[in-house]
Design a protein around this motif. Structure first.
Motif, short mmCIF file in Angstrom:
data_model
loop_
_atom_site.label_atom_id
_atom_site.label_comp_id
_atom_site.label_asym_id
_atom_site.label_seq_id
_atom_site.Cartn_x
_atom_site.Cartn_y
_atom_site.Cartn_z
N ALA A 116 39.53 31.97 42.20
CA ALA A 116 39.13 33.35 42.04
C ALA A 116 40.05 34.51 41.62
CB ALA A 116 38.02 33.94 43.55
N SER A 122 37.56 35.13 36.64
CA SER A 122 35.88 35.80 37.04
C SER A 122 35.46 34.54 38.03
CB SER A 122 35.65 37.26 36.48
OG SER A 122 34.83 36.52 34.80
N VAL A 123 34.21 35.32 38.61
CA VAL A 123 32.96 34.38 39.02
C VAL A 123 32.09 35.11 39.55
CG1 VAL A 123 32.21 32.85 41.53
CG2 VAL A 123 34.64 33.48 41.05
#
Length: 432
Positions: A116, A122-123
């Motif tokens: 991250a 992006s998560v």
């Protein structure tokens, strides 16, 4: 170049770290809430063993020191018979090599946080894959607020043995799947710390071999042990009362009862897991969608190589991208070509090691064989190396391990026959 990784577990998070170094835009999609803040599911493997293959992957992204800070090295097996003294069996001829017990959650959190924090990553949590067009790279996820669509140039399924990506590829008719379920289940128990200290030796993987079944225990940083029962399918249903459970463990695991005050509660309330080997063919489609780790080739846990093998997948995929100049259309088929025989090899060895752990480790003949094997390793350093050392303490490809061990056994067999012939000849001469 946009890459979607489905699954933010160990493999997906590690993969995101590797791909971020290439300057790619990576989105990790995870069906669960953020595991760094969510509660751990009861009775689901909270620790695992990391050995050289996993360590090699972590070194490549500079995380090995952070991740291994709380790991507990285990230099051998501690055998617990029903009666009699404990028996320690070192993993290596030197006695100083170890596999490492590590918290699955802590490892996942460290890798996820590293991913991250990496540029371009992006998560998205609570995103469960429900639709996939593998040729177009389009995905649909179910989320708490409804369905969400996404697209990517490359889609990678790193979402475990029950992979949703594999399920979608099956539905498209692109891959075939063969799942060999083992006729065994597993259930986890716990041994807490005793007066703030480990109740058992933390420098060993503990095994209670019982012929057709067994229990193992791995140490945790909080000085507890996680125990796992591996019993034939249906055996767990035979014990339904507190008295029956206590009586069974008193008979078969008598040294466990005084150490595990929550044993009956754990047994009654922790789930029974299933064990199996996943074979998938092929692992990739259209040069833009692929499976890796357990999603492609889940194995049974009896060599402690599940995570190590998946991490090695990530290293090999990274190497394939290097060798193809970053071309996914060429790298994905090359990755499958290079890895398939190795993942099939470790799947076979993991099943064989189950038989060794539950049946053979308590045998005097087995102990003698191990002593002879370690003596040969000391006598012929680098020339004779045991299968366990090659699997756990090297990055020798799994298939090459099988071939090398087979050659070693052939040479030893030939040497034994020759020695017997010489001794027989000497005996005949003396009689004359």
């Amino acid at each position: 170049m946009k890459v979607a990784i489905v699954g933010a577990g160990l493999t997906g998070s590690l993969l995101a770290c590797f791909l971020a170094r290439r300057g790619l835009t990576v989105t990790l999609y995870e069906r669960r809430p953020d595991p760094r803040v969510a509660q751990v599911e009861r009775g689901r493997s909270i620790n695992l063993a990391i050995s050289e293959r996993g360590l090699d992957a972590l070194r490549r992204i500079g995380l090995v020191d952070e991740v291994m800070a709380d790991a507990l090295p285990m230099k051998g097996r501690m055998i617990h018979p029903v009666t009699g003294p404990l028996d320690f069996q070192a993993y290596s001829a030197s006695g100083d090599r170890a596999i490492n017990s590590i918290s699955r959650g802590a490892l996942n959190n460290a890798l996820l946080s590293a991913a991250a924090a990496a540029p371009g990553v992006s998560v998205e949590f609570e995103h469960r894959l429900v639709e996939l067009d593998s040729a177009a790279g389009s995905l649909v996820f179910a989320t708490p607020s409804g369905k969400v669509s996404a697209s990517a140039d490359v889609v990678l399924g790193a979402d475990g043995a029950g992979s949703a990506v594999r399920e979608q590829l099956l539905a498209e008719g692109i891959v075939a799947e063969d799942v060999d379920f083992l006729d065994y289940g597993y259930k986890e128990l716990s041994i807490p710390a005793a007066s703030g200290e480990f109740a058992l030796d933390p420098g060993a993987l503990h095994i209670w071999p019982r012929g057709t079944s067994m229990m193992i225990a791995l140490p945790n940083p909080d000085r507890s042990f996680t125990c796992t029962l591996f019993w034939p399918a249906g055996s767990f249903d035979a014990l339904t009362t507190a008295d029956g459970i206590s009586a069974h463990f008193q008979e078969h695991y008598p040294d466990l009862l005084p150490l595990a005050p929550s044993l009956v509660d754990d047994y009654l309330h922790n789930p029974v897991g299933v064990l199996g080997t996943v074979h998938t063919l092929p692992w990739q489609a259209h040069g833009r969608t692929a499976l890796l780790g357990d999603a492609a080739h889940a194995i049974v846990p009896f060599y402690g190589q599940g995570a190590n093998c998946a991490f090695e997948d990530v290293v090999e995929l990274d190497r394939c991208l290097d060798d193809t100049g970053g071309s996914w259309a060429r790298a994905l088929p090359l990755f499958e070509t290079r890895r398939r025989e190795n993942t099939e090899a470790i799947a076979e060895m993991a099943l064989a090691n189950f038989v060794e752990m539950r049946d053979k480790v308590a045998s005097p003949v087995f102990r003698l064989q191990k002593q002879v094997e370690h003596a040969l390793e000391r006598l012929l350093p680098g020339k004779y190396v045991s299968r366990y050392e090659l699997v756990s303490f090297s990055t020798t490809p799994y298939a090459e391990v099988q071939r090398r061990v087979h050659r070693q056994h052939q040479l030893l067999g030939a040497a034994a026959v020759a020695s017997a012939g010489v001794l027989l000849g000497l005996a005949r001469r003396r009689r004359r």
